[in-house]
Design a protein around this motif. Structure first.
Motif, PDB file in Angstrom:
ATOM      1  N   VAL A   7      -5.755   1.546   7.018  1.00  0.00           N
ATOM      2  CA  VAL A   7      -5.917   0.614   5.907  1.00  0.00           C
ATOM      3  C   VAL A   7      -6.894   1.252   4.924  1.00  0.00           C
ATOM      4  O   VAL A   7      -8.088   1.362   5.189  1.00  0.00           O
ATOM      5  N   GLU A   8      -6.359   1.680   3.780  1.00  0.00           N
ATOM      6  CA  GLU A   8      -7.136   2.437   2.797  1.00  0.00           C
ATOM      7  C   GLU A   8      -6.525   2.214   1.426  1.00  0.00           C
ATOM      8  O   GLU A   8      -5.322   2.375   1.268  1.00  0.00           O
ATOM      9  N   ASP A   9      -7.357   1.833   0.441  1.00  0.00           N
ATOM     10  CA  ASP A   9      -6.824   1.542  -0.884  1.00  0.00           C
ATOM     11  C   ASP A   9      -6.796   2.741  -1.820  1.00  0.00           C
ATOM     12  O   ASP A   9      -6.237   2.652  -2.917  1.00  0.00           O
ATOM     13  N   THR A  26       0.667   2.181   7.252  1.00  0.00           N
ATOM     14  CA  THR A  26      -0.417   2.141   6.273  1.00  0.00           C
ATOM     15  C   THR A  26      -0.375   0.849   5.476  1.00  0.00           C
ATOM     16  O   THR A  26       0.681   0.234   5.307  1.00  0.00           O
ATOM     17  N   ALA A  27      -1.547   0.466   4.983  1.00  0.00           N
ATOM     18  CA  ALA A  27      -1.686  -0.702   4.121  1.00  0.00           C
ATOM     19  C   ALA A  27      -2.804  -0.421   3.130  1.00  0.00           C
ATOM     20  O   ALA A  27      -3.762   0.290   3.447  1.00  0.00           O
ATOM     21  N   ALA A  28      -2.694  -0.992   1.932  1.00  0.00           N
ATOM     22  CA  ALA A  28      -3.698  -0.776   0.899  1.00  0.00           C
ATOM     23  C   ALA A  28      -4.772  -1.853   0.882  1.00  0.00           C
ATOM     24  O   ALA A  28      -5.795  -1.685   0.226  1.00  0.00           O
ATOM     25  N   ASP A  29      -4.530  -2.964   1.576  1.00  0.00           N
ATOM     26  CA  ASP A  29      -5.530  -4.030   1.605  1.00  0.00           C
ATOM     27  C   ASP A  29      -5.371  -4.839   2.894  1.00  0.00           C
ATOM     28  O   ASP A  29      -4.443  -4.625   3.667  1.00  0.00           O
ATOM     29  N   ALA A  30      -6.299  -5.758   3.105  1.00  0.00           N
ATOM     30  CA  ALA A  30      -6.299  -6.538   4.347  1.00  0.00           C
ATOM     31  C   ALA A  30      -5.080  -7.449   4.444  1.00  0.00           C
ATOM     32  O   ALA A  30      -4.589  -7.693   5.549  1.00  0.00           O
ATOM     33  N   TRP A  31      -4.586  -7.955   3.322  1.00  0.00           N
ATOM     34  CA  TRP A  31      -3.410  -8.835   3.370  1.00  0.00           C
ATOM     35  C   TRP A  31      -2.198  -8.075   3.900  1.00  0.00           C
ATOM     36  O   TRP A  31      -1.460  -8.572   4.753  1.00  0.00           O
ATOM     37  N   GLU A  32      -1.967  -6.871   3.368  1.00  0.00           N
ATOM     38  CA  GLU A  32      -0.854  -6.052   3.863  1.00  0.00           C
ATOM     39  C   GLU A  32      -1.057  -5.717   5.339  1.00  0.00           C
ATOM     40  O   GLU A  32      -0.117  -5.756   6.133  1.00  0.00           O
ATOM     41  N   ALA A  33      -2.286  -5.395   5.704  1.00  0.00           N
ATOM     42  CA  ALA A  33      -2.584  -5.032   7.091  1.00  0.00           C
ATOM     43  C   ALA A  33      -2.330  -6.203   8.033  1.00  0.00           C
ATOM     44  O   ALA A  33      -1.764  -6.021   9.112  1.00  0.00           O
ATOM     45  N   GLU A  34      -2.744  -7.395   7.636  1.00  0.00           N
ATOM     46  CA  GLU A  34      -2.527  -8.561   8.498  1.00  0.00           C
ATOM     47  C   GLU A  34      -1.045  -8.842   8.675  1.00  0.00           C
ATOM     48  O   GLU A  34      -0.612  -9.226   9.763  1.00  0.00           O
ATOM     49  N   ALA A  35      -0.255  -8.631   7.633  1.00  0.00           N
ATOM     50  CA  ALA A  35       1.196  -8.815   7.755  1.00  0.00           C
ATOM     51  C   ALA A  35       1.786  -7.804   8.741  1.00  0.00           C
ATOM     52  O   ALA A  35       2.647  -8.144   9.562  1.00  0.00           O
TER      53      ALA A  35
END
Length: 141
Positions: A24-26, A47-56
């Protein structure tokens, strides 16, 4: 526009295909460097750019290690993300990173987590990930 979160198949002879790391890195370049280093080691990387994407992603995928920046896009926070992730998966390994801090206090971090200050070398991330996810192999190397 292509979504930032993606999965890439692992190289089967290096790591078990079920060994998954969520990065998780923006900062796209930093995210890509971390993901590529882990992919080269044989991990399945999301990978995710923010916590919302990561939680999904965490809601639909089985993840073995969460590697998260602390200050993320859309005013989301890796510390809060890790707490939510641990509520859902108490055994999830967590590694934090940040360019704006030298360390994390024990009260901020989830138990048994690790902090890696930026800048870090991709090889450092791979070595740490191997130590956490493959402890028996790391001691024999």
């Amino acid at each position: 526009m292509i979504p930032f979160a993606f999965a890439v198949p692992a190289v089967p002879h290096l790591a078990p295909a079920a060994t998954t790391v969520l990065v998780v890195e923006d900062e796209p370049t930093v995210c890509e460097l971390a993901a590529e280093a882990l992919l080269d080691e044989g991990y399945r990387v999301l990978t995710a750019a923010d916590a919302w994407e990561a939680e999904a992603i965490l809601a639909r995928e089985s993840v073995d290690l969460l590697f998260t920046d602390i200050d993320l896009a859309r005013n989301t926070n890796g510390i809060v993300l890790a707490r939510h992730a641990r509520e859902q998966c108490p055994r999830l390994a967590v590694v934090y990173t940040s360019g704006g801090r030298a360390c994390l206090s024990g009260g901020e971090a989830v138990p048994e987590s690790v902090f890696v200050p930026k800048p870090y070398r991709p090889s450092q991330l791979v070595a740490l990930t191997n130590e956490i996810l493959r402890p028996a192999e790391s001691h024999h190397a």
